[in-house]
Design a protein around this motif. Structure first.
Motif, PDB file in Angstrom:
ATOM      1  N   ARG B   2       0.865  -1.344  -0.101  1.00 45.83           N
ATOM      2  CA  ARG B   2       0.077  -0.024   0.070  1.00 45.83           C
ATOM      3  C   ARG B   2       0.969   1.132  -0.048  1.00 45.83           C
ATOM      4  N   CYS B   3       0.487   2.318  -0.591  1.00 44.82           N
ATOM      5  CA  CYS B   3       1.044   3.512  -0.574  1.00 44.82           C
ATOM      6  C   CYS B   3       1.805   4.020   0.710  1.00 44.82           C
ATOM      7  N   ASN B   4       0.853   3.924   1.846  1.00 42.55           N
ATOM      8  CA  ASN B   4       1.431   4.198   3.210  1.00 42.55           C
ATOM      9  C   ASN B   4       2.408   3.733   3.609  1.00 42.55           C
ATOM     10  N   GLU B  28       9.008  -1.303  -7.789  1.00 44.26           N
ATOM     11  CA  GLU B  28       7.572  -1.651  -8.464  1.00 44.26           C
ATOM     12  C   GLU B  28       6.453  -0.916  -8.223  1.00 44.26           C
ATOM     13  N   HIS B  29       6.488  -0.262  -6.947  1.00 43.16           N
ATOM     14  CA  HIS B  29       5.297   0.578  -6.593  1.00 43.16           C
ATOM     15  C   HIS B  29       5.321   1.844  -7.414  1.00 43.16           C
ATOM     16  N   LEU B  30       6.632   2.379  -7.688  1.00 43.32           N
ATOM     17  CA  LEU B  30       6.494   3.757  -8.293  1.00 43.32           C
ATOM     18  C   LEU B  30       6.302   3.536  -9.851  1.00 43.32           C
ATOM     19  N   GLU B  32       3.824   1.669 -10.884  1.00 40.63           N
ATOM     20  CA  GLU B  32       2.451   1.755 -11.164  1.00 40.63           C
ATOM     21  C   GLU B  32       1.709   2.707 -10.274  1.00 40.63           C
ATOM     22  N   CYS B  33       2.252   3.762  -9.575  1.00 44.59           N
ATOM     23  CA  CYS B  33       1.560   4.649  -8.683  1.00 44.59           C
ATOM     24  C   CYS B  33       2.245   5.760  -9.001  1.00 44.59           C
ATOM     25  N   PRO B  34       1.573   6.879  -9.634  1.00 43.03           N
ATOM     26  CA  PRO B  34       1.704   8.313 -10.109  1.00 43.03           C
ATOM     27  C   PRO B  34       1.768   9.210  -8.689  1.00 43.03           C
ATOM     28  N   SER B  35       0.891   8.750  -7.745  1.00 40.75           N
ATOM     29  CA  SER B  35       0.911   9.704  -6.536  1.00 40.75           C
ATOM     30  C   SER B  35       2.219   9.550  -5.594  1.00 40.75           C
ATOM     31  N   CYS B  36       2.648   8.355  -5.651  1.00 37.75           N
ATOM     32  CA  CYS B  36       3.920   8.088  -4.838  1.00 37.75           C
ATOM     33  C   CYS B  36       4.998   8.721  -5.623  1.00 37.75           C
ATOM     34  N   ARG B  37       4.953   8.632  -6.978  1.00 33.70           N
ATOM     35  CA  ARG B  37       6.071   8.980  -7.752  1.00 33.70           C
ATOM     36  C   ARG B  37       6.194  10.755  -7.710  1.00 33.70           C
TER      37      ARG B  37
END
Ligand SMILES: [Zn+2]
Lengths: 193, 340
Positions: B2-4, B28-30, B32-37
């Motif tokens: 999860r993002c958190n 891996e998360h970055l 697929e996740c523009p918000s965290c990027r």
């Protein structure tokens, strides 16, 4: 050419020239740290003097467990933190009925002058750096410290841990926390992004 | 993931402080996740901006200013006549008059006893009684007879006499007229006999540790010491008062090391004149000697023995006074510097 440690020993034996050699060696680094804390030349110079005075007085406590540079940074950080805390206590909130903004649960920082320049002013600035710094300057001294040491002084986690007398894990979590608080502070202004 | 959970890794990730497994998770998360990027990019941008903040070079003359500041602390540091003009030439030549000069060992002023009592916050000192300068014993009795406490307030003395080896140019305080030194044991009528006492408050981080350091220092230099009391001032901070009786020639180095314990303040220097007492004792001794000679002439053995006993006692008193003059009393008032 003497090592720092040799110069410390000589200083403790009364060799003033040896201490002055240490001042010469570290003046730029210490001044840079002070400047990044204080944000102006006058205060930075005053604080730099204080730092070396404090270092001179506490030279006996340098036991060689870390490098002299790290020890001096520790002295420097403590002097800067004391000064920030002293200044903070001195500031009286302008409006008492304005609720203090709490950030991250424990930061009460409305007593610090909010720079909040308008967008036009920001675009006039040649450097974003100073603008970002004004937000950093609003932060709790502990958070400001970790960002100054890491992002401005380029010190490693290990060095910071030695300076702050804490674990690398603590540096990691405190830095993470401080960076996020700073980011949110800037985002709140909706000016940068 | 999860993002958190990822968000807490972004800060160490940008510093290369994540381990292999964390690295892989973040990457891996970055992907697929523009918000965290975006969050990472912002943090990196802020760090970069701060990193680029220009710092002007350190102004020239810092060394001189630091030296000046240290010398200016003269009023905060013990004053000591002996340190003003060290007998050891090499010490003076060693480096701009040595650290004693640098930290500004300076004769501030000679204060009357009442001021000393105030500065030292000496609980033991009652009005009219002398402050700690004399211990209990035969000397006290002599003090009782002759009455001490006629100390004069004198003008501030500059400590440093000109010395060709003294190239500490920043020390502007020079005055050739220093107080005539006490000459223990000499009995010329015009002699000046003084017991010297220096006091200072030192702010320390850890009172027990510093107390031990003072004791160690005393032991290492063969100085007598006693912990006078541990009274609590109104502010409630921890305090400790330690008194050292040190050889005059060792005093400067002890003071130098004491001054490194912490911030020194509330210093005072006091000279208690023992001239009157000393002359009085000497006079008594002379009279006794005459009487003993008389008794011997008369063949009065009993009277002679009695007088000799008194003479012995008086000589003890005289030695005591000389002892007081040969040493300097350093009163160290340690205060724990409580961090807010
Ligand atoms: Zn995410």
């Amino acid at each position: 050419m003497y090592t720092d440690e040799q110069l410390v020993k000589k200083s403790l034996k009364g060799d003033v020239a040896a201490f002055e050699e240490l001042v010469l060696r570290y003046q730029n680094k210490v001044y840079a740290l002070a400047y990044r804390y204080m944000g102006n030349e006058e205060d930075a110079y005053d604080i730099t003097q204080e730092i070396f005075l404090k270092a001179f007085r506490s030279l006996r406590t340098f036991k060689g467990n870390s490098s002299f540079g790290t020890w001096l940074y520790r002295v420097a950080t403590n002097v800067c933190l004391d000064e920030l805390r002293r200044r903070k206590r001195r500031v009286i909130p302008l409006s008492l009925d304005e609720p203090l903004a709490t950030e991250d649960g424990d930061e009460l920082e409305k007593d610090i002058i909010d720079p909040s320049p308008g967008a036009d002013i920001i675009y006039e600035r040649r450097e974003f750096s100073e603008y970002i710094w004004t937000f950093l300057n609003q932060m709790k001294p502990e958070h400001k410290t970790i960002i100054v040491l890491r992002d401005m002084m380029d010190l490693s986690y290990e060095e910071i841990a030695q300076i702050l007398n804490c674990s690398v894990g603590t540096v990691k979590s405190r830095l993470n926390r401080a960076r996020n608080i700073l980011r949110k502070k800037i985002e709140e202004k909706e000016l940068l992004f | 993931m999860r993002c958190n959970q990822i968000k807490d890794l972004l800060s160490p990730y940008m510093d290369g402080m994540t381990n292999e497994k964390e690295n892989r998770l973040v990457k891996e998360h970055l992907a697929e996740c523009p918000s965290c990027r975006e969050e990472l990019e912002r943090m990196q941008f802020i760090a970069l901006c701060l990193n680029k903040m220009e710092v002007p070079p350190c102004p020239e003359g810092l060394v001189l200013d630091v030296r000046k500041r240290i010398v200016e602390e003269k009023n905060k540091v013990f004053s000591l006549r002996e340190a003003a003009k060290p007998k050891r030439q090499g010490w003076m030549a060693a480096g701009i008059a040595g650290i004693a000069l640098l930290i500004g060992i300076y004769i501030n002023s000679i204060l009357p006893v009442e001021n000393i009592a105030f500065l030292w916050r000496d609980k033991d000192s009652e009005a009219g009684k002398n402050v700690a300068i004399v211990g209990k014993g035969p000397l006290d009795r002599i003090m009782g007879i002759t009455g001490i406490g006629k100390e004069e307030k004198r003008v501030a003395q500059a400590p440093f006499t000109e010395d060709e080896d003294n190239d500490g140019g920043n020390v502007a305080v020079t005055d050739k007229e220093t107080v005539k030194p006490a000459v223990p044991g000499k009995k010329s009528a015009g002699g000046i006999y003084v017991a010297e006492q220096l006091a200072a408050q030192i702010k320390v981080g850890d009172i027990d540790k510093s107390t031990q350091e003072v004791i160690k220092l005393a032991q290492a230099s063969g100085a007598e010491y006693k912990i006078v009391d541990s009274m609590q001032p109104l502010s409630g901070e921890a305090t400790k008062t330690i008194e050292l009786a040190v050889e005059k020639d060792k005093a400067d180095s002890i003071i130098q090391q004491l001054s490194l314990l912490g911030e020194v303040s509330d210093t005072s220097r006091n000279q208690v004149s023992l001239t009157e007492q000393y002359n009085k004792v000497q006079e008594e001794i002379n009279i006794l000697n005459e009487k003993i000679a008389q008794a011997e002439k008369e063949g009065n053995a009993e009277a002679k023995a009695d007088l000799e006993k008194k003479l012995q006692e008086l000589n003890g008193v005289k030695n005591d006074i000389e002892g007081k003059m040969a040493k300097i009393t350093l009163k160290v008032y340690l205060v724990e510097n409580v961090k807010p």
